[in-house]
Design a protein around this motif. Structure first.
Motif, short mmCIF file in Angstrom:
data_model
loop_
_atom_site.label_atom_id
_atom_site.label_comp_id
_atom_site.label_asym_id
_atom_site.label_seq_id
_atom_site.Cartn_x
_atom_site.Cartn_y
_atom_site.Cartn_z
N SER A 62 23.82 -53.81 24.10
CA SER A 62 23.15 -52.75 23.36
C SER A 62 23.26 -53.03 21.86
CB SER A 62 23.79 -51.39 23.67
OG SER A 62 23.70 -51.08 25.05
N THR A 64 21.91 -51.75 17.59
CA THR A 64 21.30 -50.85 16.64
C THR A 64 20.55 -51.68 15.62
OG1 THR A 64 23.03 -49.18 16.92
CG2 THR A 64 21.72 -49.07 14.91
N ARG A 73 18.36 -47.14 17.96
CA ARG A 73 19.31 -47.58 18.97
C ARG A 73 18.56 -48.17 20.16
NH1 ARG A 73 24.35 -49.46 20.03
NH2 ARG A 73 25.15 -48.74 22.05
#
Length: 303
Positions: A62, A64, A73
């Motif tokens: 993941s 940002t 995000r």
């Protein structure tokens, strides 16, 4: 004669600063597309503003993305074999910074055309089952013209399950023939892993294979085993097949763009191989697909 595999780059051979791989116009003969891949462990990679559009694609993990004075995000996924991911398109003239944990790819194309940045959620990525039988593959069309309003970039990703073939029949898109073929460079970024039905040892060397060969536009010859992190460039010529061995699944990210004014993906099959599309009508799609995803699937017959 072309030098064999001159357009094939093993993992790390295109490294640049914090990028494991960086494809751009510094490669002789390469003009219209770019790709950067990095492994992040909580650190940040930055790309400057310029006449370039980008799509940020989480491969695993993941992230940002800081852009245009705000942050987006990206939830991402655990691996490229776990179905589609959310992605972020950032239009030209914007600096970006990517922070997170995992592997991330940034697809690029030079452009003078302004397009608004856009977030594409995982559930909005069309998942296509293309082909039939052992030619079945799973395609995530998050950056294609029907889904994303970009200037030049056409980006998608393909999962080829163990034992199957993709980029098949071999095809090309290296000349502008209105309504029939578009001129596009193409990047193939590969990953490979043990098939879901296989209990492989930690020492297993997952791989697939990929080929290109000459067309009237130029002489090219790629005939390579491909592993995670490897990259094949296709400036011209017929390309395919990409083949997954019975024990390994194969993934690739495709990045395309070209000099034409119209952003369209039109291909010409090798006329000696085009007949095989007709065989798909009498076969079922591979029942192993789709791999983990929650979106409706469509049938398709393009590369």
């Amino acid at each position: 004669m072309a030098e064999r595999n001159e357009w094939f780059f093993p993992r790390g051979s295109l490294s640049e600063r914090w990028w494991e791989s960086a494809v751009d116009a510094s490669i002789d003969g390469w003009k219209h597309t770019g790709l950067r891949v990095a492994e992040l462990a909580g650190n940040t990679v930055q790309l400057p503003a310029g006449d370039i559009e980008r799509i940020v694609v989480p491969l695993a993990g993941s992230f940002t993305v800081s852009h245009e004075g705000r942050s987006t995000r990206l939830t991402g996924r655990s691996s490229v074999f776990d179905g589609p991911t959310d992605v972020l398109y950032v239009g030209r003239g914007q600096e970006i910074a990517v922070t997170g944990f995992g592997r991330v790819a940034v697809a690029e194309a030079p452009t003078r055309v302004d397009k608004p940045s856009a977030y594409v959620a995982r559930e909005d990525v069309p998942v296509e089952l293309r082909g039939a039988g052992q030619d079945t593959r799973q395609v995530h069309n998050f950056g294609t013209p029907a889904v994303l309003d970009a200037a030049s970039l056409i980006v998608c990703e393909v999962i080829t399950p163990a034992g199957n073939w993709s980029s098949h029949p071999a095809h090309k898109h290296d000349e502008e023939v209105p309504g029939h073929e578009s001129q596009l460079e193409e990047i193939y970024y590969f990953e490979a892993a043990a098939a879901r039905s296989v209990s492989a040892p930690p020492t297993a060397d997952a791989f697939g294979s990929f080929a290109t060969y000459r067309s009237a536009a130029g002489d090219i010859e790629t005939n390579a085993l491909v592993r995670t992190g490897d990259i094949a460039l296709v400036p011209f010529g017929y390309h395919g097949p990409a083949v997954a061995p019975p024990e390994y699944d194969l993934y690739y990210l495709n990045v395309m763009a070209g000099p034409g004014e119209e952003r369209v993906w039109l291909v010409s099959d090798d006329p000696r191989q085009a007949w095989l599309r007709d065989t798909w009508a009498d076969q079922e799609t591979d029942q192993r697909l789709p791999y983990r995803q929650d979106t409706p699937t469509t049938q398709g017959a393009t590369p």
